[in-house]
Design a protein around this motif. Structure first.
Motif, short mmCIF file in Angstrom:
data_model
loop_
_atom_site.label_atom_id
_atom_site.label_comp_id
_atom_site.label_asym_id
_atom_site.label_seq_id
_atom_site.Cartn_x
_atom_site.Cartn_y
_atom_site.Cartn_z
N ASN A 21 1.22 -1.02 -0.85
CA ASN A 21 0.10 -0.05 0.09
C ASN A 21 1.06 1.14 -0.24
OD1 ASN A 21 -1.68 1.91 1.63
ND2 ASN A 21 -2.61 1.10 0.83
N HIS A 22 0.76 2.02 -1.11
CA HIS A 22 1.27 3.13 -1.72
C HIS A 22 1.51 4.25 0.25
CE1 HIS A 22 3.11 6.27 -3.57
NE2 HIS A 22 2.51 7.25 -2.54
N CYS A 23 -0.02 4.26 0.75
CA CYS A 23 0.03 5.05 1.83
C CYS A 23 0.91 4.93 2.93
CB CYS A 23 -1.21 5.93 2.13
SG CYS A 23 -1.83 6.47 0.84
N SER A 71 3.31 2.87 2.97
CA SER A 71 4.93 3.07 3.00
C SER A 71 5.26 4.49 2.81
CB SER A 71 4.97 2.44 1.76
OG SER A 71 4.79 3.84 0.39
N HIS A 72 4.70 4.84 3.15
CA HIS A 72 5.45 6.43 3.14
C HIS A 72 5.53 6.83 4.75
CE1 HIS A 72 4.91 9.62 0.36
NE2 HIS A 72 3.91 8.95 -0.46
N LEU A 73 4.56 6.06 5.26
CA LEU A 73 5.10 5.98 6.95
C LEU A 73 5.72 5.50 7.42
CD1 LEU A 73 1.94 5.68 9.39
CD2 LEU A 73 4.07 5.12 10.14
N LEU A 133 0.68 12.35 9.73
CA LEU A 133 0.42 13.96 8.46
C LEU A 133 0.84 13.57 6.89
CD1 LEU A 133 -1.42 15.83 7.96
CD2 LEU A 133 0.23 17.41 8.51
N TYR A 134 -0.01 13.16 6.61
CA TYR A 134 0.54 12.36 4.94
C TYR A 134 -0.76 13.10 4.09
CZ TYR A 134 -0.28 9.63 0.81
OH TYR A 134 0.37 9.01 -0.21
N VAL A 135 0.42 14.67 3.47
CA VAL A 135 -0.42 15.25 2.71
C VAL A 135 0.66 15.12 0.87
CG1 VAL A 135 -1.36 17.07 3.66
CG2 VAL A 135 1.43 17.15 3.40
N SER A 136 0.18 14.31 0.21
CA SER A 136 0.52 14.22 -1.31
C SER A 136 -0.74 14.21 -2.17
CB SER A 136 0.95 12.80 -1.49
OG SER A 136 -0.45 12.01 -1.78
N GLY A 137 -0.30 14.24 -3.96
CA GLY A 137 -1.27 14.78 -4.58
C GLY A 137 -2.96 14.16 -4.40
N VAL A 162 8.62 12.92 -1.15
CA VAL A 162 7.58 12.92 -2.21
C VAL A 162 8.05 11.29 -2.58
CG1 VAL A 162 8.84 15.23 -3.02
CG2 VAL A 162 10.16 12.98 -3.94
N ASP A 163 7.30 10.46 -3.58
CA ASP A 163 7.07 9.19 -4.04
C ASP A 163 8.39 9.19 -4.34
OD1 ASP A 163 4.27 9.66 -3.39
OD2 ASP A 163 3.90 9.41 -5.16
N ASN A 164 9.12 7.87 -3.71
CA ASN A 164 10.24 7.36 -3.99
C ASN A 164 10.09 5.21 -3.96
OD1 ASN A 164 10.89 6.19 -1.23
ND2 ASN A 164 10.16 7.88 -1.39
N VAL A 187 12.36 3.96 -3.37
CA VAL A 187 12.36 2.77 -1.55
C VAL A 187 11.89 3.26 -0.89
CG1 VAL A 187 14.29 3.08 0.51
CG2 VAL A 187 14.86 3.99 -2.19
N GLN A 188 10.39 4.24 -0.49
CA GLN A 188 9.60 3.68 0.05
C GLN A 188 8.85 2.52 0.01
OE1 GLN A 188 7.46 7.57 -1.16
NE2 GLN A 188 5.58 6.42 -0.88
N ILE A 189 8.35 2.40 -1.37
CA ILE A 189 8.61 0.93 -1.29
C ILE A 189 8.53 -0.22 -1.25
CG2 ILE A 189 6.92 -0.68 -3.29
CD1 ILE A 189 5.16 2.27 -2.67
FE FE2 Z 1 2.89 8.95 -2.18
#
Ligand code: FE2
Length: 330
Positions: free
Chosen positions: A108-110, A112-114, A129-133, A287-289, A291-293
């Motif tokens: 899950n992309h979201c 992965s940010h966390l 606090l997840y703020v993207s597009g 920003v999306d990358n 590495v997070q995934i």
């Molecule tokens: Fe993202």
């Protein structure tokens, strides 16, 4: 051998990250879709991804100084995101997994940010606090799942900024241009301040700002400044409420808009006032990358999770609370 994981992304960026299970980042390569004027066009973003994916993958492998045969696991962003671009990532992951005979893990992309934020900072159990597009959410881990405590009821902050930028005559992505102009804004123009509990709404503010742009009475700088001040204050208020509700004393920022210096400063100052800590990963990892995934793929795989080839399909509307978190203590 340490796990090394490839990643494929979901929106305007096609990125590949290669990471070891010892948290060593071997490569973080990406290519992003941009425009000079107007917003993101899904079919064009897909064309972009198709045209660059082989180059991005080979560049990442070259940077990591390994071959595809040294990779132990293929992770890919399963959702949420734009179907057009998610599909390219899914196809690339499935193809490499089949040809190179490597296990797959859809993430899950979201979330992965966390997880990348927790990996790169000293945060232990933060409110995110997840703020993207497309995503504007306040997320917290509670009893086996990431829970969405608050969110935008009508669209993500990044898309909101992109739309505003388009009205002002700028291209995609619009957030950095708005941030630049906002630095020279001096007059705070009154805009709707829409917050309900821990949820916010951006639609009315956008309509109001569009009318103000059309009126020609306000400078672009003042509009950008006022929009940032108003919307960021709403987010900080909602985030503080979430921290108070959960009793947590850490705030973690993630997503492309988390690169915004003004938002970072406002969050840091809120945390300081309540003797909490604010963690902001470097821009490269907000920003999306890839590495997070890749990192979330490692965490999930270590917990015994794999995605069968037939299940490796995109899930554009997947939410963080759909996922049973097997890689953290309950
Ligand atoms: Fe993202």
């Amino acid at each position: 051998m340490a796990s090394k994981v490839l990643h494929f992304d979901s929106r305007d960026t096609f990125g590949v990250g290669i990471v070891t299970d010892g948290k060593k980042i071997l490569a973080n390569v990406k290519d992003s879709y941009t425009t000079e004027q107007g917003g993101i066009i899904p079919s064009k973003a897909m064309e972009h991804h198709v045209s660059c994916f082989d180059f991005v993958i080979s560049s990442a492998l070259k940077k990591a100084k390994i071959s595809i045969h040294d990779i132990d696991l293929i992770a890919f962003s399963q959702g949420p995101g734009i179907g057009h671009t998610l599909r390219v990532g899914c196809m690339a992951a499935r193809t490499i997994s089949s040809v190179a005979k490597k296990p797959l893990i859809g993430v899950n992309h979201c979330i992965s940010h966390l997880e990348i934020g927790s990996m790169l900072t000293a945060s232990k159990n933060p409110v995110l606090l997840y703020v993207s597009g497309a995503n504007t959410q306040i997320i917290s881990y509670e009893k086996g799942r990431y829970r969405i405590l608050g969110e935008s009821l009508d669209g993500g902050l990044g898309n909101f900024l992109d739309t505003l930028a388009r009205e002002l005559g700028f291209g995609f992505p619009g957030g950095p241009k708005i941030a630049e102009l906002a630095e020279n804004g001096r007059n705070l123009i009154e805009l709707p301040y829409v917050i309900k509990g821990m949820d916010i709404s951006l639609g009315g503010i956008l309509t109001n700002a569009k009318l103000k742009i059309k009126s020609g009475k306000y400078s672009k700088e003042d509009i950008c400044y006022s929009v940032q001040e108003t919307v960021f204050a709403m987010l900080v208020e909602a985030a503080e409420r979430a921290m108070s509700h959960t009793g947590k004393n850490e705030l973690l920022l993630g997503g492309g808009v988390a690169c915004n210096k003004r938002l970072r400063n406002m969050c840091t100052s809120m945390c300081k006032q309540r003797k909490a800590k604010c963690y902001c990963p470097e821009n490269e990892f907000c920003v999306d990358n890839g590495v997070q995934i890749a990192w979330l793929g490692i965490l999930m795989n270590k917990a015994g999770m794999v995605t069968k080839l037939n299940d490796a399909v995109m899930r554009p509307y997947e939410r963080v609370d759909d996922i049973e978190v097997q890689w953290k203590p309950k």
